[in-house]
Design an enzyme around this catalytic site. Structure first.
Site, PDB file in Angstrom:
ATOM      1  N   ASP A  99       4.037 -17.477  -2.731  1.00 29.19           N
ATOM      2  CA  ASP A  99       5.061 -18.126  -1.867  1.00 29.19           C
ATOM      3  C   ASP A  99       4.543 -17.980  -0.381  1.00 29.19           C
ATOM      4  O   ASP A  99       5.080 -18.919   0.451  1.00 29.19           O
ATOM      5  CB  ASP A  99       6.573 -17.673  -1.689  1.00 29.19           C
ATOM      6  CG  ASP A  99       6.522 -16.113  -1.395  1.00 29.19           C
ATOM      7  OD1 ASP A  99       5.781 -15.489  -1.091  1.00 29.19           O
ATOM      8  OD2 ASP A  99       7.689 -15.615  -1.187  1.00 29.19           O
ATOM      9  N   GLU A 100       3.462 -17.131  -0.233  1.00 28.34           N
ATOM     10  CA  GLU A 100       3.127 -17.143   1.463  1.00 28.34           C
ATOM     11  C   GLU A 100       2.194 -18.396   1.800  1.00 28.34           C
ATOM     12  O   GLU A 100       2.065 -18.332   2.917  1.00 28.34           O
ATOM     13  CB  GLU A 100       2.158 -15.753   1.460  1.00 28.34           C
ATOM     14  CG  GLU A 100       2.952 -14.490   1.089  1.00 28.34           C
ATOM     15  CD  GLU A 100       2.155 -13.336   1.377  1.00 28.34           C
ATOM     16  OE1 GLU A 100       1.215 -13.280   2.428  1.00 28.34           O
ATOM     17  OE2 GLU A 100       2.599 -12.079   0.941  1.00 28.34           O
ATOM     18  N   LYS A 127      -5.152 -18.235  -0.331  1.00 34.16           N
ATOM     19  CA  LYS A 127      -4.636 -18.841  -1.732  1.00 34.16           C
ATOM     20  C   LYS A 127      -4.011 -20.202  -1.526  1.00 34.16           C
ATOM     21  O   LYS A 127      -3.949 -20.972  -2.382  1.00 34.16           O
ATOM     22  CB  LYS A 127      -3.295 -17.933  -1.853  1.00 34.16           C
ATOM     23  CG  LYS A 127      -3.483 -16.431  -2.061  1.00 34.16           C
ATOM     24  CD  LYS A 127      -4.188 -16.208  -3.608  1.00 34.16           C
ATOM     25  CE  LYS A 127      -3.197 -16.544  -4.707  1.00 34.16           C
ATOM     26  NZ  LYS A 127      -3.650 -16.245  -6.031  1.00 34.16           N
TER      27      LYS A 127
HETATM   28  P1  NAD Z   1      -3.685  -6.992  -7.941  1.00 38.24           P
HETATM   29  O1  NAD Z   1      -4.567  -6.840  -6.604  1.00 38.24           O
HETATM   30  O2  NAD Z   1      -2.968  -5.923  -8.417  1.00 38.24           O
HETATM   31  O3  NAD Z   1      -4.787  -7.176  -8.961  1.00 38.24           O
HETATM   32  C1  NAD Z   1      -5.880  -8.412  -8.859  1.00 38.24           C
HETATM   33  C2  NAD Z   1      -6.859  -8.029 -10.076  1.00 38.24           C
HETATM   34  O4  NAD Z   1      -7.826  -9.100  -9.816  1.00 38.24           O
HETATM   35  C3  NAD Z   1      -7.405  -6.872 -10.327  1.00 38.24           C
HETATM   36  O5  NAD Z   1      -7.463  -6.279 -11.588  1.00 38.24           O
HETATM   37  C4  NAD Z   1      -8.908  -6.908  -9.662  1.00 38.24           C
HETATM   38  O6  NAD Z   1      -9.649  -6.108 -10.372  1.00 38.24           O
HETATM   39  C5  NAD Z   1      -9.008  -8.433 -10.302  1.00 38.24           C
HETATM   40  N1  NAD Z   1     -10.251  -9.108  -9.569  1.00 38.24           N
HETATM   41  C6  NAD Z   1     -10.239  -9.219  -7.940  1.00 38.24           C
HETATM   42  N2  NAD Z   1     -11.321  -9.521  -7.692  1.00 38.24           N
HETATM   43  C7  NAD Z   1     -11.722 -10.306  -8.728  1.00 38.24           C
HETATM   44  C8  NAD Z   1     -13.017 -10.998  -8.894  1.00 38.24           C
HETATM   45  N3  NAD Z   1     -13.864 -11.607  -8.071  1.00 38.24           N
HETATM   46  N4  NAD Z   1     -13.341 -11.233 -10.073  1.00 38.24           N
HETATM   47  C9  NAD Z   1     -12.556 -10.986 -11.170  1.00 38.24           C
HETATM   48  N5  NAD Z   1     -11.636 -10.132 -11.002  1.00 38.24           N
HETATM   49  C10 NAD Z   1     -11.320  -9.801  -9.719  1.00 38.24           C
HETATM   50  O7  NAD Z   1      -2.922  -8.442  -7.479  1.00 38.24           O
HETATM   51  P2  NAD Z   1      -1.521  -8.906  -8.246  1.00 38.24           P
HETATM   52  O8  NAD Z   1      -0.380  -8.253  -7.184  1.00 38.24           O
HETATM   53  O9  NAD Z   1      -1.521  -8.368  -9.556  1.00 38.24           O
HETATM   54  O10 NAD Z   1      -1.649 -10.214  -8.076  1.00 38.24           O
HETATM   55  C11 NAD Z   1      -2.117 -11.193  -9.021  1.00 38.24           C
HETATM   56  C12 NAD Z   1      -2.106 -12.649  -8.566  1.00 38.24           C
HETATM   57  O11 NAD Z   1      -0.761 -13.005  -8.357  1.00 38.24           O
HETATM   58  C13 NAD Z   1      -2.962 -12.883  -7.568  1.00 38.24           C
HETATM   59  O12 NAD Z   1      -3.434 -14.149  -7.433  1.00 38.24           O
HETATM   60  C14 NAD Z   1      -1.813 -13.002  -6.288  1.00 38.24           C
HETATM   61  O13 NAD Z   1      -2.082 -13.910  -5.281  1.00 38.24           O
HETATM   62  C15 NAD Z   1      -0.545 -13.557  -7.009  1.00 38.24           C
HETATM   63  N6  NAD Z   1       0.510 -13.148  -6.634  1.00 38.24           N
HETATM   64  C16 NAD Z   1       1.000 -11.868  -6.265  1.00 38.24           C
HETATM   65  C17 NAD Z   1       2.369 -11.445  -5.867  1.00 38.24           C
HETATM   66  C18 NAD Z   1       2.618 -10.036  -5.670  1.00 38.24           C
HETATM   67  O14 NAD Z   1       4.060  -9.770  -5.103  1.00 38.24           O
HETATM   68  N7  NAD Z   1       1.896  -9.034  -6.205  1.00 38.24           N
HETATM   69  C19 NAD Z   1       3.256 -12.398  -5.825  1.00 38.24           C
HETATM   70  C20 NAD Z   1       2.898 -13.775  -5.926  1.00 38.24           C
HETATM   71  C21 NAD Z   1       1.621 -14.018  -6.472  1.00 38.24           C
HETATM   72  O1  DAU Z   2       5.302 -13.108  -1.228  1.00 38.50           O
HETATM   73  C1  DAU Z   2       4.213 -12.970  -2.342  1.00 38.50           C
HETATM   74  C2  DAU Z   2       3.364 -11.754  -1.798  1.00 38.50           C
HETATM   75  O2  DAU Z   2       3.943 -10.419  -1.571  1.00 38.50           O
HETATM   76  C3  DAU Z   2       1.894 -11.763  -2.556  1.00 38.50           C
HETATM   77  O3  DAU Z   2       1.249 -12.963  -2.569  1.00 38.50           O
HETATM   78  C4  DAU Z   2       1.115 -10.739  -2.227  1.00 38.50           C
HETATM   79  O4  DAU Z   2      -0.095 -10.459  -3.088  1.00 38.50           O
HETATM   80  C5  DAU Z   2       1.762  -9.261  -2.145  1.00 38.50           C
HETATM   81  O5  DAU Z   2       1.166  -8.344  -1.721  1.00 38.50           O
HETATM   82  C6  DAU Z   2       3.059  -9.588  -1.233  1.00 38.50           C
HETATM   83  O6  DAU Z   2       2.712  -9.696   0.342  1.00 38.50           O
HETATM   84  P1  DAU Z   2       3.528  -8.852   1.344  1.00 38.50           P
HETATM   85  O7  DAU Z   2       2.908  -8.910   2.420  1.00 38.50           O
HETATM   86  O8  DAU Z   2       4.908  -9.687   1.384  1.00 38.50           O
HETATM   87  O9  DAU Z   2       3.394  -7.448   0.654  1.00 38.50           O
HETATM   88  P2  DAU Z   2       3.731  -6.036   1.061  1.00 38.50           P
HETATM   89  O10 DAU Z   2       4.053  -5.168   0.124  1.00 38.50           O
HETATM   90  O11 DAU Z   2       2.116  -5.594   1.646  1.00 38.50           O
HETATM   91  O12 DAU Z   2       4.466  -5.873   2.287  1.00 38.50           O
HETATM   92  C7  DAU Z   2       6.168  -6.085   2.096  1.00 38.50           C
HETATM   93  C8  DAU Z   2       6.603  -6.102   3.371  1.00 38.50           C
HETATM   94  O13 DAU Z   2       6.692  -4.764   4.127  1.00 38.50           O
HETATM   95  C9  DAU Z   2       6.001  -6.827   4.647  1.00 38.50           C
HETATM   96  O14 DAU Z   2       7.008  -7.377   5.315  1.00 38.50           O
HETATM   97  C10 DAU Z   2       4.855  -5.807   5.267  1.00 38.50           C
HETATM   98  C11 DAU Z   2       6.123  -4.536   5.120  1.00 38.50           C
HETATM   99  N1  DAU Z   2       5.327  -3.362   5.085  1.00 38.50           N
HETATM  100  C12 DAU Z   2       4.248  -3.145   4.221  1.00 38.50           C
HETATM  101  C13 DAU Z   2       3.445  -1.866   4.144  1.00 38.50           C
HETATM  102  C14 DAU Z   2       2.284  -1.932   3.022  1.00 38.50           C
HETATM  103  C15 DAU Z   2       5.639  -2.271   5.992  1.00 38.50           C
HETATM  104  O15 DAU Z   2       6.499  -2.162   6.528  1.00 38.50           O
HETATM  105  N2  DAU Z   2       5.103  -1.010   5.794  1.00 38.50           N
HETATM  106  C16 DAU Z   2       3.814  -0.997   4.893  1.00 38.50           C
HETATM  107  O16 DAU Z   2       3.101   0.261   4.890  1.00 38.50           O
END
Ligand code: NAD
Ligand code: DAU
Length: 354
Positions: A136-137, A164
């Protein structure tokens, strides 16, 4: 080799969300061969998949999505019918430290996968699908009101979200230009087991446990919309099987929380679980310098996914958060393994030296 009805490459399957998607597909669809392609960066961890690693319909391949020769060789070997693409650099704070790593993996890596998928599929697109998992970012930052819909214009603000957004544009460009069968979903913040402790919730759980300061950026007023990771995996399953080719679906938790309220909630839950006096963990809360360009609020309108495909979140946040805390307390070996070495270097750079 068994006669599978589909062979699916899931990229990033050793990461947080990817491991939940791999598990769901391996267990739910024994008729599919699931090939997990992951570079095993700091965020990739095969221990996340210990329970499915010996399943007959599961294979792991180490490889980088930017490596043209490696991806081509895998397409030749497995003749993939579909790609579910999750591999990415995923942490906003790291994208501020090292933006080009995000351009390489998220932009170039996605374009490379699209290019190679098309070169293998172009003579017969029937039954093929490139499913791109996004965030959603890409929509930017909301004020106090309103929601992101599928029609909200893109307005990314961090190197992560810009990379992204760019990858989403490439996916749609392949659809419009080459008729490539694609689907795109944009999800809100996930939480749950196997979440790398650089992100808010697992970092706070770990720091509360070890009586370390709880670094809240700015005033802690930023709002995120949290979804249990297994619900995201179910949404991907639903969209993969029932979504419209060329379609775009928002996935969200209908569950907005200010960061500071989540940190207090976690402190309360953990005070109880650790036998601490009420309010003890909250004394660790420390307000620190804000994240540059910190998006104020994300909130997803997931009505389309609900109305068209019948998906909805299954868990209340308090229940999901308690399950998550329990998982971390029961898996301290996992936490120790991922917080050694490089993690300490990152932690010092992000929290101690700045
Ligand atoms: P993550 O960082 O936990 O995992 C990423 C994975 O991708 C890892 O296993 C890493 O080894 C692999 N990777 C990184 N670079 C690579 C490369 N060059 N080639 C092959 N593998 C590679 O990420 P996540 O939080 O599980 O997110 C997964 C997907 O979902 C991402 O595309 C992210 O943008 C999207 N997403 C994440 C969130 C969230 O809240 N975490 C929300 C919405 C969308
Ligand atoms: O919205 C989806 C996204 O959510 C994904 O696309 C990203 O991969 C995922 O990392 C996440 O992004 P955020 O930046 O929202 O997540 P994060 O957990 O890093 O931070 C959540 C909120 O908390 C954000 O407002 C920043 C704040 N924060 C984060 C950290 C790590 C703090 O206040 N202190 C911290 O130490």
């Amino acid at each position: 080799m068994a006669n599978y009805s589909k062979t699916i490459m899931i990229t990033g399957g050793a990461g947080f969300i990817g491991s939940h998607v791999v598990r769901l597909f391996v267990n739910q669809y024994p008729q599919y061969h699931i090939v997990n392609l992951d570079a095993l960066t700091y965020a990739g961890n095969l221990a996340n998949l210990d329970d499915v690693k010996n399943a007959p319909n599961y294979s792991f391949e180490k490889g980088d999505i930017t490596d043209e020769a490696r991806i081509k060789a895998l397409f030749e070997q497995y003749k993939f019918d579909a790609v579910i693409h999750l591999a990415a650099e995923s942490h906003v704070d790291r994208s501020i430290m090292d933006p080009l790593a995000f351009v390489r993996t998220n932009v170039m890596g996605t374009a490379n996968l699209l290019h190679i998928s098309r070169s293998f599929w172009k003579d017969n697109l029937e039954g093929k699908l490139f499913y791109h998992v996004s965030t959603d970012e890409v929509y930017g930052s909301l004020g106090a009101e309103g929601f992101f819909t599928e029609e909200t214009p893109y307005d990314p603000r961090s190197p992560y979200s810009a990379s992204k957004a760019s990858s989403d544009h490439f996916v749609m460009a392949w659809y419009h230009t080459y008729d490539m069968p694609v689907i795109l979903s944009n999800c809100s913040n996930n939480y749950g087991s196997n979440h790398f402790p650089e992100k808010l919730i697992p970092l706070m759980i770990n720091n509360i446990l070890h009586n370390k300061p709880l670094p809240v950026y700015g005033k802690g007023e930023n709002v995120r919309d949290w979804l249990f990771v297994e619900d995201h995996a179910r949404a991907i399953d639903t969209i993969f099987h029932k979504g419209k080719v060329g379609g775009k679906y928002n996935i969200g938790g209908f569950n907005e929380w200010k960061n500071i309220d989540i940190v207090h909630l976690l402190c309360n839950v953990m005070d109880k679980k650790l036998g601490r006096a009420p309010g003890e963990s909250a004394k660790l809360i420390t307000y620190v310098k804000d994240r540059p360009g910190h998006d104020l609020r994300y909130a997803i309108d997931a009505t389309k996914l609900n109305k068209e495909l019948g998906w909805k979140p299954s868990l209340q946040f308090e229940e999901g958060l308690e399950k998550t805390v329990d998982w971390y307390l029961a898996h301290q070996d996992w936490v120790k393994a991922v917080t050694s070495g490089d993690y300490q270097k990152y932690y010092n750079e992000q929290y101690i030296q700045r």
